[in-house]
Design a protein around this motif. Structure first.
Motif, PDB file in Angstrom:
ATOM      1  N   GLU A 109       0.685  -1.396  -0.228  1.00  0.00           N
ATOM      2  CA  GLU A 109      -0.144   0.033  -0.090  1.00  0.00           C
ATOM      3  C   GLU A 109       0.833   1.654   0.152  1.00  0.00           C
ATOM      4  O   GLU A 109       1.459   1.569   0.966  1.00  0.00           O
ATOM      5  N   HIS A 137      -2.412   8.852   2.512  1.00  0.00           N
ATOM      6  CA  HIS A 137      -2.443   8.943   3.407  1.00  0.00           C
ATOM      7  C   HIS A 137      -2.041  10.270   3.624  1.00  0.00           C
ATOM      8  O   HIS A 137      -2.458  11.261   4.698  1.00  0.00           O
ATOM      9  N   HIS A 179      -9.081   2.259   0.593  1.00  0.00           N
ATOM     10  CA  HIS A 179      -9.708   3.574   0.665  1.00  0.00           C
ATOM     11  C   HIS A 179      -9.911   4.853   0.684  1.00  0.00           C
ATOM     12  O   HIS A 179      -9.397   6.075   0.909  1.00  0.00           O
TER      13      HIS A 179
HETATM   14 ZN   LIG Z   1      -4.495   3.045   4.639  1.00  0.00          ZN
END
Ligand SMILES: [Zn+2]
Ligand SMILES: [Zn+2]
Length: 302
Positions: A109, A137, A179
């Motif tokens: 990720e 993020h 997400h």
């Molecule tokens: Zn994440």
């Protein structure tokens, strides 16, 4: 439809429990057929990167985070770079050991940070990993004041997130967007700007044929009261109504941080959510390998 999961962390990320084998065994136990091991990507030359971020530090929390990261040569959220080969070796061993029970894929990720695109391309080009997912993020430097899941996200923050996600998806380095609605955790309202950002992300993913992930991490935190509505922080119902309209492909992601995160109750909860929102769920996707002409697979990763 097969049960699959391409979003699995291990203890190496510093905030998860379970080693590679424990996570794999738990996934087998709940009947997952395709499993992607996908911790936060370790970053080389990390101290240099941290030093460059010093002028951007705002507030004590970010400063302490940076000092900790500098000492450990990797913040709490990602495996130290020196563990990379060890981790991949274990995965290769497990691929063979469990080949009759589960297909295991190697992934990470990764943040949409431009300075690492050549590095990501190298990971793919040298077949160290099969795929990368975009889990964006941080605006830059991976320090707290740039966290997109922070409280009090501003209008400016959500548009920054949107621009960066769009750009990152265009690189062809990332096989799906994890997400996508992370920015809504701290934005707390679904005003015209949140709608615009959501629609832009969904449309970009659709245009590039890149799936979006409904992420169990937010579901594990339970339903919250936001503006008199009881909803998950993420997956955010308003975002996914737009994804449904746009017709995005949707993949379920356990975002497993503990062997116990693999359970059928969570699977059923995610399925309920996607059915309620009439989302187009898929159980496989193409592993994108990056835009070789644009990114040089010659990053010095040793
Ligand atoms: Zn994440
Ligand atoms: Zn994750």
């Amino acid at each position: 439809m097969k049960k699959v999961n391409y979003h699995t962390h291990t203890y190496r990320c510093g905030h998860a429990n379970g080693n590679e084998e424990e996570m794999i065994q738990a996934a087998i136990e709940m009947g997952i057929e395709d499993l992607g091991m996908c911790g936060h990507v370790p970053l080389p030359h990390y101290r240099k990167h941290l030093i460059q971020s010093i002028p951007s530090i705002r507030g004590l929390r970010s400063l302490l985070g940076l000092i900790r990261a500098f000492i450990k040569n990797g913040p709490g959220m990602r495996m130290p770079y020196k563990q990379l080969e060890d981790h991949l070796d274990i995965l290769r061993t497990c691929q063979k050991k469990y080949e009759d029970q589960i297909h295991i894929y190697k992934g990470f990720e990764a943040e949409g940070l431009e300075e690492y695109y050549n590095y990501y391309q190298t990971l793919l080009y040298e077949h160290k990993v099969d795929y990368l997912i975009l889990g964006h993020h941080f605006h830059k430097h991976c320090i707290h004041n740039y966290y997109y899941g922070k409280e009090k996200m501003t209008k400016k923050d959500i548009y920054l997130y949107c621009n960066e996600v769009e750009k990152a998806l265009e690189t062809g380095l990332f096989s799906y967007l994890a997400h996508p609605d992370l920015f809504l955790i701290g934005y707390n309202r679904f005003d015209l700007d949140a709608q615009t950002v959501s629609r832009r992300i969904c449309e970009k993913a659709k245009e590039l044929n890149i799936p979006l992930e409904v992420n169990a991490g937010g579901m594990r935190r339970g339903v919250k009261k936001i503006n008199n509505e009881s909803i998950y922080l993420y997956p955010n119902t308003h975002f996914w109504k737009i994804a449904s309209e746009v017709g995005n492909d949707v993949i379920l992601g356990f975002d497993a941080h503990d062997p116990s995160d693999f359970n059928n109750a969570m699977y059923n909860q995610m399925m309920r959510f996607v059915n309620e929102h009439q989302l187009h769920v898929i159980d496989h996707f193409e592993f994108l390998q990056g835009n070789f002409e644009k990114y040089q697979a010659e990053y010095d990763i040793r």
